[in-house]
Design an enzyme around this catalytic site. Structure first.
Site, PDB file in Angstrom:
ATOM      1  N   ASN A  10      95.617   9.430  41.622  1.00  0.00           N
ATOM      2  CA  ASN A  10      95.933  10.804  41.230  1.00  0.00           C
ATOM      3  C   ASN A  10      96.808  11.379  42.338  1.00  0.00           C
ATOM      4  OD1 ASN A  10      95.989  13.488  40.527  1.00  0.00           O
ATOM      5  ND2 ASN A  10      93.828  13.890  41.013  1.00  0.00           N
ATOM      6  N   LYS A  12      98.283  14.134  42.458  1.00  0.00           N
ATOM      7  CA  LYS A  12      98.238  15.609  42.553  1.00  0.00           C
ATOM      8  C   LYS A  12      99.680  16.139  42.654  1.00  0.00           C
ATOM      9  CE  LYS A  12      93.718  14.994  44.494  1.00  0.00           C
ATOM     10  NZ  LYS A  12      92.615  15.498  45.284  1.00  0.00           N
ATOM     11  N   HIS A 124      90.033  18.163  36.134  1.00  0.00           N
ATOM     12  CA  HIS A 124      89.911  17.895  37.570  1.00  0.00           C
ATOM     13  C   HIS A 124      89.374  19.135  38.279  1.00  0.00           C
ATOM     14  CE1 HIS A 124      90.935  17.048  41.730  1.00  0.00           C
ATOM     15  NE2 HIS A 124      90.923  15.764  41.370  1.00  0.00           N
ATOM     16  N   GLU A 126      90.152  20.530  40.928  1.00  0.00           N
ATOM     17  CA  GLU A 126      91.163  21.471  41.444  1.00  0.00           C
ATOM     18  C   GLU A 126      91.656  22.398  40.332  1.00  0.00           C
ATOM     19  OE1 GLU A 126      93.602  18.462  43.264  1.00  0.00           O
ATOM     20  OE2 GLU A 126      92.009  18.144  44.724  1.00  0.00           O
ATOM     21  N   GLU A 201      83.333  13.072  40.374  1.00  0.00           N
ATOM     22  CA  GLU A 201      83.985  13.433  41.629  1.00  0.00           C
ATOM     23  C   GLU A 201      83.246  14.586  42.287  1.00  0.00           C
ATOM     24  OE1 GLU A 201      88.336  12.046  41.723  1.00  0.00           O
ATOM     25  OE2 GLU A 201      88.303  14.024  40.842  1.00  0.00           O
ATOM     26  N   GLY A 207      89.161  14.661  49.134  1.00  0.00           N
ATOM     27  CA  GLY A 207      90.135  14.973  50.183  1.00  0.00           C
ATOM     28  C   GLY A 207      89.524  15.325  51.521  1.00  0.00           C
ATOM     29  N   SER A 244      87.486  10.626  48.223  1.00  0.00           N
ATOM     30  CA  SER A 244      87.728   9.873  49.460  1.00  0.00           C
ATOM     31  C   SER A 244      87.488   8.372  49.320  1.00  0.00           C
ATOM     32  CB  SER A 244      86.909  10.464  50.616  1.00  0.00           C
ATOM     33  OG  SER A 244      87.295  11.810  50.848  1.00  0.00           O
TER      34      SER A 244
HETATM   35  P1  PGA Z   1      90.759  11.943  47.225  1.00  0.00           P
HETATM   36  O1  PGA Z   1      90.994  12.677  45.810  1.00  0.00           O
HETATM   37  O2  PGA Z   1      90.692  10.460  46.936  1.00  0.00           O
HETATM   38  O3  PGA Z   1      91.930  12.317  48.054  1.00  0.00           O
HETATM   39  O4  PGA Z   1      89.455  12.440  47.765  1.00  0.00           O
HETATM   40  C1  PGA Z   1      90.319  12.247  44.663  1.00  0.00           C
HETATM   41  C2  PGA Z   1      90.671  13.121  43.484  1.00  0.00           C
HETATM   42  O5  PGA Z   1      90.730  14.351  43.651  1.00  0.00           O
HETATM   43  O6  PGA Z   1      90.901  12.627  42.381  1.00  0.00           O
END
Ligand code: PGA
Length: 284
Positions: A10, A12, A124, A126, A201, A207, A244
């Site tokens: 992803n 983003k 997601h 976010e 998640e 992140g 992560s």
């Molecule tokens: P990350 O993001 O691997 O950077 O933690 C995962 C995601 O938000 O899909």
């Protein structure tokens, strides 16, 4: 039948069209030697899907590059054994439930289909955290896109506060009930389950470099699986873990019986680490 395994990056809001093209060029170089190992049986990609959710502006470029990658992976004279990585799917990070209309900034399913997109990420954290996505809009997007023939990956997960308050199971229950639209509407998902996947998640792991332990993730996945069974009956819906994921922890997460893959943000941005994740998936 058993559940398939998934590895999706992803990006983003990272990588423009130029960087997308460069990424795929580098990926092609990296994947060539892996093809030989898939032919000899060291790696296997049968019943495994690999892909990238890229920014809307880069979908077209990524599709072109992915098609080129596919033909190079299947170059004339080479076997197309199911052990080979067959293709790299390109997916959108967001799509609206309506086919068209006054929804400034959004992209519709028919538009994505027109350029050849088959996968969409929905819900997601976010989007939920910063853009007002709710369980109800997640439901509308997921159902509509499945009904339009897309493969849909729905994201759920608790925040740190919710985990610390002991509410993880309750939050996941609410989110599963929410995206399915409750018991009455869940039946509408039934014809499309082969194209539905989930990503667990935990928001506190996204992140942050703080991955859920394999045990924490497994416990959540088992809970989600039980919920999906209770709403939809026996099913083979794959559940990926996200938060992560790195080349250092992916193999251990994949060893857990209820973890069917990864949704990867940061570690998908660099070709080296994403290729290592593909390699780990191939060896699992
Ligand atoms: P990350 O993001 O691997 O950077 O933690 C995962 C995601 O938000 O899909």
């Amino acid at each position: 039948m058993s559940r398939s395994k998934l590895l999706f990056g992803n990006w983003k809001m990272n990588h423009g069209p130029k960087a997308t093209h460069e990424y795929f060029q580098a990926l092609k170089t990296k994947l060539e030697p892996m093809r030989a190992r898939a032919i000899t049986g060291t790696l296997s990609f049968s019943a495994k899907s690999v892909g990238l959710f890229v920014p809307t502006l880069c979908l077209h470029q990524a599709l072109q590059d992915a098609a080129e990658l596919k033909s190079s992976l299947h170059a004339v004279g080479q076997t197309t054994s199911p052990r080979n990585l067959q293709e790299l799917h390109v997916g959108a990070q967001l799509a609206h439930w309506a086919p068209n209309g006054a929804f400034t900034g959004e992209t519709s399913g028919p538009m994505l289909k027109e350029i050849g997109i088959g996968w969409v990420l929905v819900g997601h954290s976010e989007r939920r955290q910063f853009f007002g996505e709710t369980d109800q809009t997640v439901h509308r997007r997921a159902l509509s896109l499945l009904e339009q023939g897309f493969s849909v990956m729905v994201c759920i997960g608790e925040t740190l506060g919710e985990r610390e308050a002991g509410q993880t199971a309750a939050v996941l229950s609410r989110q599963v009930d929410g995206f399915l639209g409750g018991r009455e509407l869940a039946a509408r998902f039934a014809p499309h389950l082969a194209r539905l996947s989930l990503a667990y998640e935990p928001v506190w792991a996204i992140g942050t470099g703080q991955t859920a332990t394999p045990e924490q993730a497994e416990e959540a996945h088992e809970h989600i699986r039980a919920l999906l069974e209770s709403f939809l009956g026996p099913n083979e819906i794959a559940i990926a873990y996200g938060g992560s994921v790195t080349p250092e922890n992916f193999a251990e997460l994949l060893r857990k019986p209820s973890i069917d893959g990864g949704l990867v943000g940061g570690a998908s941005l660099k070709v080296d680490s994403f290729t290592t994740l593909i390699d780990i998936l191939g060896r699992t």
